[in-house]
Design an enzyme around this catalytic site. Structure first.
Site, mmCIF file in Angstrom:
data_model
loop_
_atom_site.group_PDB
_atom_site.id
_atom_site.type_symbol
_atom_site.label_atom_id
_atom_site.label_comp_id
_atom_site.label_asym_id
_atom_site.label_seq_id
_atom_site.Cartn_x
_atom_site.Cartn_y
_atom_site.Cartn_z
ATOM 1 N N ARG A 8 0.862 -1.177 0.000
ATOM 2 C CA ARG A 8 0.000 0.000 0.000
ATOM 3 C C ARG A 8 0.902 1.232 0.000
ATOM 4 O O ARG A 8 1.940 1.254 0.666
ATOM 5 C CB ARG A 8 -0.892 0.014 1.242
ATOM 6 C CG ARG A 8 -1.874 1.168 1.208
ATOM 7 C CD ARG A 8 -2.773 1.221 2.428
ATOM 8 N NE ARG A 8 -3.629 2.406 2.326
ATOM 9 C CZ ARG A 8 -4.173 3.024 3.359
ATOM 10 N NH1 ARG A 8 -3.978 2.564 4.580
ATOM 11 N NH2 ARG A 8 -4.923 4.089 3.176
ATOM 12 N N HIS A 9 0.508 2.246 -0.726
ATOM 13 C CA HIS A 9 1.288 3.491 -0.839
ATOM 14 C C HIS A 9 1.515 4.146 0.525
ATOM 15 O O HIS A 9 0.813 3.859 1.502
ATOM 16 C CB HIS A 9 0.565 4.476 -1.756
ATOM 17 C CG HIS A 9 -0.791 4.885 -1.238
ATOM 18 N ND1 HIS A 9 -0.956 5.851 -0.264
ATOM 19 C CD2 HIS A 9 -2.027 4.439 -1.543
ATOM 20 C CE1 HIS A 9 -2.241 5.991 0.008
ATOM 21 N NE2 HIS A 9 -2.917 5.136 -0.759
ATOM 22 N N ASN A 15 -5.345 10.834 3.850
ATOM 23 C CA ASN A 15 -5.401 9.686 4.770
ATOM 24 C C ASN A 15 -5.506 10.184 6.211
ATOM 25 O O ASN A 15 -6.314 9.692 6.997
ATOM 26 C CB ASN A 15 -4.152 8.811 4.664
ATOM 27 C CG ASN A 15 -4.076 7.978 3.406
ATOM 28 O OD1 ASN A 15 -3.011 7.870 2.807
ATOM 29 N ND2 ASN A 15 -5.168 7.377 2.986
ATOM 30 N N GLN A 21 -10.210 9.009 -0.718
ATOM 31 C CA GLN A 21 -9.387 9.496 -1.824
ATOM 32 C C GLN A 21 -9.862 8.974 -3.163
ATOM 33 O O GLN A 21 -9.880 9.697 -4.143
ATOM 34 C CB GLN A 21 -7.909 9.099 -1.607
ATOM 35 C CG GLN A 21 -7.299 9.827 -0.450
ATOM 36 C CD GLN A 21 -5.843 9.487 -0.242
ATOM 37 O OE1 GLN A 21 -4.993 10.317 -0.461
ATOM 38 N NE2 GLN A 21 -5.563 8.272 0.189
ATOM 39 N N ARG A 58 0.484 9.036 -5.457
ATOM 40 C CA ARG A 58 0.863 8.521 -4.137
ATOM 41 C C ARG A 58 1.450 7.111 -4.229
ATOM 42 O O ARG A 58 2.379 6.778 -3.504
ATOM 43 C CB ARG A 58 -0.317 8.585 -3.167
ATOM 44 C CG ARG A 58 -1.570 7.841 -3.602
ATOM 45 C CD ARG A 58 -2.750 8.237 -2.707
ATOM 46 N NE ARG A 58 -3.989 7.547 -2.984
ATOM 47 C CZ ARG A 58 -4.931 7.967 -3.828
ATOM 48 N NH1 ARG A 58 -4.754 9.084 -4.521
ATOM 49 N NH2 ARG A 58 -6.043 7.283 -3.992
ATOM 50 N N GLU A 82 -6.845 2.951 -7.123
ATOM 51 C CA GLU A 82 -7.775 2.763 -6.021
ATOM 52 C C GLU A 82 -9.201 2.611 -6.549
ATOM 53 O O GLU A 82 -9.503 3.001 -7.690
ATOM 54 C CB GLU A 82 -7.680 3.959 -5.065
ATOM 55 C CG GLU A 82 -8.598 3.908 -3.857
ATOM 56 C CD GLU A 82 -8.390 2.690 -2.968
ATOM 57 O OE1 GLU A 82 -8.640 1.559 -3.433
ATOM 58 O OE2 GLU A 82 -7.999 2.863 -1.803
ATOM 59 N N HIS A 142 -3.347 0.462 -3.567
ATOM 60 C CA HIS A 142 -4.152 1.230 -2.618
ATOM 61 C C HIS A 142 -4.943 0.290 -1.708
ATOM 62 O O HIS A 142 -5.253 -0.840 -2.072
ATOM 63 C CB HIS A 142 -5.105 2.143 -3.383
ATOM 64 C CG HIS A 142 -4.416 3.006 -4.393
ATOM 65 N ND1 HIS A 142 -3.998 4.282 -4.116
ATOM 66 C CD2 HIS A 142 -4.032 2.753 -5.670
ATOM 67 C CE1 HIS A 142 -3.404 4.797 -5.181
ATOM 68 N NE2 HIS A 142 -3.411 3.884 -6.141
#
Length: 194
Positions: A8-9, A15, A21, A58, A82, A142
């Site tokens: 995951r970024h 966040n 997002q 991201r 995402e 994501h």
């Protein structure tokens, strides 16, 4: 046998604010960049052959940090994006309740379905395995996509935990079945107190 490392970024300001997002292109914040550097440092002690990333900044910046540090090729693929969150992108839970009420999830708000995420994600995984047989490949994506896709790939994945930013989840194919060897690991962050 291909091994896939799901990542995951790093964290973003949205966040932190608990805003949805979705596919809005929100960049990493300074903590997210530090998380990506810590993860890249961890991967220096491991063998990886390639990294694929969502084209959202991201995830892409997280992957670029890794690829540069360990000298592996980077590929961008929008199928790693995402979940599309439609009208709720940029909103908090409080915002959604104020705008649509407690049962906002019952409304048609243009949110991508789990079936759509699973279809695009499994298609990409199949292609990665064909392109990189027997290799170790990182997929930087994501939280919602990874947590939706893992149970579709790995039998008996069980209850979904919240995936931490820059967490690592390792899966590998064993006799045509995916198995999970490591889930939601963030030991690289413990070492630097992030």
């Amino acid at each position: 046998m291909t091994t896939i490392g799901w990542v995951r970024h790093g964290i973003t300001d949205w966040n932190v604010a608990k805003k949805a997002q979705g596919q809005t292109d929100i960049p990493l914040n300074d903590t997210g960049r530090a998380q990506a550097r810590a993860l890249a440092e961890r991967f220096r002690n491991e063998t990886w052959d390639a990294v694929y990333a969502s084209d959202l900044s991201r995830a892409k910046e997280t992957a670029e940090t890794i690829a540069k540090a360990i000298g592996i090729p980077l590929y961008s693929d929008e199928r790693l994006r995402e979940k599309g969150c439609g009208k709720i992108e940029g909103t908090t839970e409080e915002d959604r309740i104020r705008m649509w009420g407690e049962d906002w999830r019952e409304f048609e708000l243009g949110i991508e379905t789990e079936e759509s995420m699973i279809a695009r994600g499994t298609e990409l995984v199949k292609e990665v395995c064909q392109r990189h047989p027997g290799q170790r490949v990182l997929l930087v994506s994501h939280g919602a996509l990874i947590s939706t896709l893992l149970p579709a790939l790995v039998a008996n994945m069980g209850e979904r935990q919240h995936l931490h930013n820059t967490s690592v989840t390792l899966i590998r194919k064993l006799d045509e079945q995916w198995v999970c060897d490591l889930y939601n690991c963030r030991r690289h962050l413990d070492a630097v107190n992030l």
